[in-house]
Scaffold this active site. Structure first.
Site, PDB file in Angstrom:
ATOM      1  N   ASP A   8       0.889  -1.169   0.000  1.00 36.40           N
ATOM      2  CA  ASP A   8       0.000   0.000   0.000  1.00 36.40           C
ATOM      3  C   ASP A   8       0.923   1.213   0.000  1.00 36.40           C
ATOM      4  O   ASP A   8       1.561   1.514   1.009  1.00 36.40           O
ATOM      5  CB  ASP A   8      -0.875  -0.039   1.264  1.00 36.40           C
ATOM      6  CG  ASP A   8      -1.660   1.263   1.487  1.00 36.40           C
ATOM      7  OD1 ASP A   8      -1.633   2.159   0.605  1.00 36.40           O
ATOM      8  OD2 ASP A   8      -2.309   1.382   2.551  1.00 36.40           O
ATOM      9  N   GLU A 170      -7.146   0.406  -4.504  1.00 38.61           N
ATOM     10  CA  GLU A 170      -7.152   0.348  -3.036  1.00 38.61           C
ATOM     11  C   GLU A 170      -8.478  -0.186  -2.477  1.00 38.61           C
ATOM     12  O   GLU A 170      -8.473  -1.069  -1.616  1.00 38.61           O
ATOM     13  CB  GLU A 170      -6.824   1.729  -2.449  1.00 38.61           C
ATOM     14  CG  GLU A 170      -5.358   2.080  -2.629  1.00 38.61           C
ATOM     15  CD  GLU A 170      -5.035   3.557  -2.427  1.00 38.61           C
ATOM     16  OE1 GLU A 170      -5.898   4.303  -1.912  1.00 38.61           O
ATOM     17  OE2 GLU A 170      -3.923   3.962  -2.787  1.00 38.61           O
ATOM     18  N   ASP A 193     -12.848   5.607   2.687  1.00 34.97           N
ATOM     19  CA  ASP A 193     -11.411   5.666   2.990  1.00 34.97           C
ATOM     20  C   ASP A 193     -11.005   7.085   3.353  1.00 34.97           C
ATOM     21  O   ASP A 193     -10.936   7.967   2.497  1.00 34.97           O
ATOM     22  CB  ASP A 193     -10.619   5.164   1.770  1.00 34.97           C
ATOM     23  CG  ASP A 193      -9.098   5.158   2.008  1.00 34.97           C
ATOM     24  OD1 ASP A 193      -8.635   5.734   3.021  1.00 34.97           O
ATOM     25  OD2 ASP A 193      -8.383   4.575   1.177  1.00 34.97           O
TER      26      ASP A 193
HETATM   27  P1  ADP Z   1      -2.894   7.380   3.885  1.00 39.04           P
HETATM   28  O1  ADP Z   1      -3.818   6.409   3.295  1.00 39.04           O
HETATM   29  O2  ADP Z   1      -3.177   8.787   3.501  1.00 39.04           O
HETATM   30  O3  ADP Z   1      -1.463   7.026   3.682  1.00 39.04           O
HETATM   31  P2  ADP Z   1      -3.500   6.389   6.613  1.00 39.04           P
HETATM   32  O4  ADP Z   1      -4.575   5.482   6.235  1.00 39.04           O
HETATM   33  O5  ADP Z   1      -2.276   5.774   7.160  1.00 39.04           O
HETATM   34  O6  ADP Z   1      -3.122   7.407   5.467  1.00 39.04           O
HETATM   35  O7  ADP Z   1      -4.109   7.416   7.693  1.00 39.04           O
HETATM   36  C1  ADP Z   1      -3.335   8.336   8.347  1.00 39.04           C
HETATM   37  C2  ADP Z   1      -4.213   9.251   9.168  1.00 39.04           C
HETATM   38  O8  ADP Z   1      -4.940   8.470  10.103  1.00 39.04           O
HETATM   39  C3  ADP Z   1      -3.445  10.279   9.942  1.00 39.04           C
HETATM   40  O9  ADP Z   1      -4.075  11.520   9.816  1.00 39.04           O
HETATM   41  C4  ADP Z   1      -3.553   9.776  11.377  1.00 39.04           C
HETATM   42  O10 ADP Z   1      -3.543  10.835  12.301  1.00 39.04           O
HETATM   43  C5  ADP Z   1      -4.886   9.129  11.371  1.00 39.04           C
HETATM   44  N1  ADP Z   1      -5.032   8.137  12.435  1.00 39.04           N
HETATM   45  C6  ADP Z   1      -4.257   7.031  12.642  1.00 39.04           C
HETATM   46  N2  ADP Z   1      -4.685   6.361  13.727  1.00 39.04           N
HETATM   47  C7  ADP Z   1      -5.746   7.042  14.217  1.00 39.04           C
HETATM   48  C8  ADP Z   1      -6.622   6.867  15.347  1.00 39.04           C
HETATM   49  N3  ADP Z   1      -6.477   5.834  16.177  1.00 39.04           N
HETATM   50  N4  ADP Z   1      -7.610   7.772  15.533  1.00 39.04           N
HETATM   51  C9  ADP Z   1      -7.760   8.803  14.691  1.00 39.04           C
HETATM   52  N5  ADP Z   1      -6.981   9.015  13.643  1.00 39.04           N
HETATM   53  C10 ADP Z   1      -5.974   8.176  13.393  1.00 39.04           C
HETATM   54 MG    MG Z   2      -4.516   4.886   2.249  1.00 39.29          MG
END
Ligand code: ADP
Ligand code: MG
Length: 635
Positions: A8, A170, A193
């Site tokens: 991913d 995705e 998402d």
């Molecule tokens: P991307 O798909 O953009 O790479 P992610 O799916 O990894 O991103 O999501 C990252 C976001 O999720 C960040 O903004 C992070 O702060 C938020 N995040 C991660 N864990 C939590 C949680 N337990 N509660 C709220 N927000 C969260």
């Molecule tokens: Mg993502």
């Protein structure tokens, strides 16, 4: 066979996953981290880049030489990107038709090159975990990515030393991780998402075991980072109000880090302390924030995603209640408020229950909303799905995934040469199903159990898996009863059991594997069934009408023989006329197509039914009389 990993490649975080003994898992790096921030820092010209968490930490100290969120630029021309989107803490160059570049230490990096550094780190972690060279990968992209963006992603993989076996969507990967490929055919699901910087809503439909994207909508500039910013602004005001220092870049960065951590804690706690000791040598800051407060600060941002959900539904021409499931993807969906709102918007079952007993009485039965499925880790689902796809490609998952549904329907040949389906196509195995059959002809001594596989209406058009006969005592038609049960075990072997329900005598016959059919042949069979759907249906209708007609014809004829003489002449000639017409209708069957005039046959059948009414009454009276006589009521 060398391993294929699933990756991913996210805007904020990237992950690599694999499948071991049928179990998908995310690979942790040497520091035990499973999420690798998609951040790359270049310390000096020609020096090895720093990637991931370490790069994220120095981001604030070296903003101009630390690249992040480059996924936004992948495969895009400078001219297509709004100027404000290029205003980041590192320089972004790109105008006109050329691609975007990121000049750092005098070198122009492409977004692919920067992504390749993230991918190299994941490759390294995978090799350490698996103890072998890893050169093959499945990489995911948002469903809305166009060809150029997909190609750029593939190129990034190649730059990192991977052969990119497949680029997959995705939401599709997430659905695989949730095991939704095992839902019934035509199931519809919404994938919500919300990541660090982007929001997507995709609607998928399961077609022949493959997810088809019906619609996708979103906002490429809305995510967890924007929520963090709300809390940062709120805290900044507090700091100012309590006489704190001017918030310079590094201070702001510390504040942002503390805010995100607090937001994450508030997903599981209802209250938390945000403390920033020694923000300056003579100023420390600390503040308690409740989940309620956080929700009030962020709610309107989350509500902005609703319009995209509605638009995607409208594009897919669906209403929320027609969805089977809603699944959550992206770290930000761990926030309870996100779950609550999504559940409410889509009318999810779970939410209704939360409302308590008040509405239960009336809404319980009409509750038809989708299931809000939160069974997977939202930030890992995409990577796990990519790993599952990779395992399918490498053949590793064959026994678990590809063979776990019946590729074609299984059934028996019934009287008249029709296919009677017992286990429909795409049933999850192991599976067991059965039916009771009887004879169509008087004094039949045995019944042929002819096992068929295929999607066609006529037995002869399907594949024969084998046949055997079940013997029983002579009896009038309709009396012998033979129970037939089909069972497909976990290995895909079909066991056919046939039992004479009167004597209990039974046969069990093992057929060859019912699921191990070449994909191409399955496809051909399904295509043929679609192609011939109309003629197949006509054939079935004719055969069924014919069987019923022959039955009433036999009954009418034997009725006439038995008590035709007692019927008045007019009624009798009515019956005779109707019989002649029915015989004529049956004769319309053409030897070439084996079908005839169904409408005429049905009309003649109805006419004979009507005409034989007096005859039937007469027969009924006689039967009653016989019974009463037997019991000595009349003599
Ligand atoms: P991307 O798909 O953009 O790479 P992610 O799916 O990894 O991103 O999501 C990252 C976001 O999720 C960040 O903004 C992070 O702060 C938020 N995040 C991660 N864990 C939590 C949680 N337990 N509660 C709220 N927000 C969260
Ligand atoms: Mg993502």
């Amino acid at each position: 066979m060398p391993k294929i990993v699933g990756i991913d490649l996210g805007t904020t975080n990237s992950l690599v996953a694999t499948v071991d003994s049928g179990i998908p898992y995310v690979i942790a790096d040497a520091d035990g981290q499973r999420l690798c921030p998609s951040v790359v820092h270049f310390p000096a010209a020609g020096a090895a880049p720093v990637v991931g968490l370490a790069a994220n930490r120095v981001r604030v100290l070296h903003p101009a030489t630390t690249a992040y969120s480059v996924k936004r630029f992948m495969g895009r021309r400078g001219a297509d990107i709004p100027r404000e989107d290029m205003l980041l803490t590192y320089p972004v160059r790109g105008d006109g038709a050329g691609p975007v570049t990121i000049p750092i230490h005098g070198r122009d990096f492409t977004p692919e090159e920067i992504s390749a550094e993230v991918l190299k780190k994941l490759k390294f972690a995978a090799e350490a975990d698996l103890g072998e060279h890893v050169t093959r990968a499945v990489i995911t992209v948002p469903a809305y990515f166009n060809d150029a963006q997909r190609n750029a992603t593939k190129r990034a993989g190649e730059l990192a030393g991977f052969t990119v076996e497949r680029i997959i969507n995705e939401p599709t990967a997430a659905a695989l991780a949730y095991g939704l490929d095992r839902l019934k055919e035509h199931s519809k699901i919404a994938v919500y998402d919300l990541g660090g910087g982007t929001f997507d809503l995709s609607i998928l439909e399961l077609n022949a075991g493959v997810f088809q994207v019906l619609a996708t909508h979103g906002n490429t500039r809305l995510g967890g980072d924007d929520l963090d910013k709300r809390l940062v602004d709120f805290l900044a005001k507090r700091i100012k109000a309590s006489g704190g220092p001017e918030l310079t870049w590094p201070l702001l960065a510390r504040l942002r880090e503390a805010a995100e951590a607090a937001k994450i804690r508030l997903s599981t706690e209802t209250e938390t302390e945000i403390s920033l000791p020694f923000l300056t040598p003579d100023f420390s800051f600390s503040h308690r924030v409740t989940r309620d407060e956080l929700e009030r600060l962020m709610r309107d941002l989350i509500e902005q995603t609703r319009a995209h959900c509605l638009r995607a539904l409208a594009d897919a021409k669906l209403e929320a209640r027609q969805l089977d499931q809603v699944i959550l993807v992206g770290g930000q969906t761990r926030m309870p408020l996100v779950r609550r709102l999504v559940s409410e918007w889509f009318g999810c079952a779970e939410f209704e229950e939360e409302r308590g007993s008040l509405r239960l009485g009336d809404s319980f039965h009409e509750r038809s909303g989708p299931l809000l499925n939160t069974s997977q880790n939202p930030d890992e689902a995409v990577a796990l799905g990519a790993a599952i796809q990779a395992a399918i490609l490498s053949g590793e998952f064959k026994n678990l995934l590809l063979l776990d549904v019946t590729p074609l329907s299984l059934g028996l040949e019934t009287f008249g040469g029709l296919m009677n389906v017992i286990i429909p196509r795409n049933s999850t195995i192991p599976v067991k199903a059965g039916e009771v059959f009887t004879t169509a002809v008087d004094h039949q001594r045995e019944m042929l159990i002819h096992v068929l596989q295929g999607e066609r209406e006529r037995a002869a058009d399907n594949w024969s898996l084998g046949q055997f006969a079940v013997q029983f005592e002579r009896a009038p038609r309709g009396v012998p009863r033979v129970g037939v049960q089909f069972e497909i075990d976990a290995n895909g072997i079909l066991h056919v059991l046939a039992r004479d329900l009167k004597t209990g005598a039974q046969h069990v016959v093992e057929m060859k594997s019912a699921v191990d059919v070449a994909d191409a042949e399955v496809q051909r069979m399904v295509e043929e069934s679609v192609e011939h759907a109309f003629e197949d249906l006509t054939a079935r209708r004719w055969i069924e009408a014919k069987l019923k007609a022959q039955e009433v014809l036999t009954a009418a004829q034997s009725g006439l023989t038995e008590c035709g003489a007692e019927l008045d002449a007019a009624a009798r000639s009515q019956v005779e006329l109707a019989v002649t017409e029915l015989q004529a209708a049956l004769a319309t069957e053409s030897p070439a197509t084996k079908t005839g005039d169904v409408a005429r046959l049905k009309a003649a059948h109805t006419a004979l039914d009507t005409a034989t009414q007096p005859l039937a009454d007469l027969l009924m009276d006689k039967a009653m009389e016989a019974i009463l006589r037997q019991r000595g009521v009349v003599s």
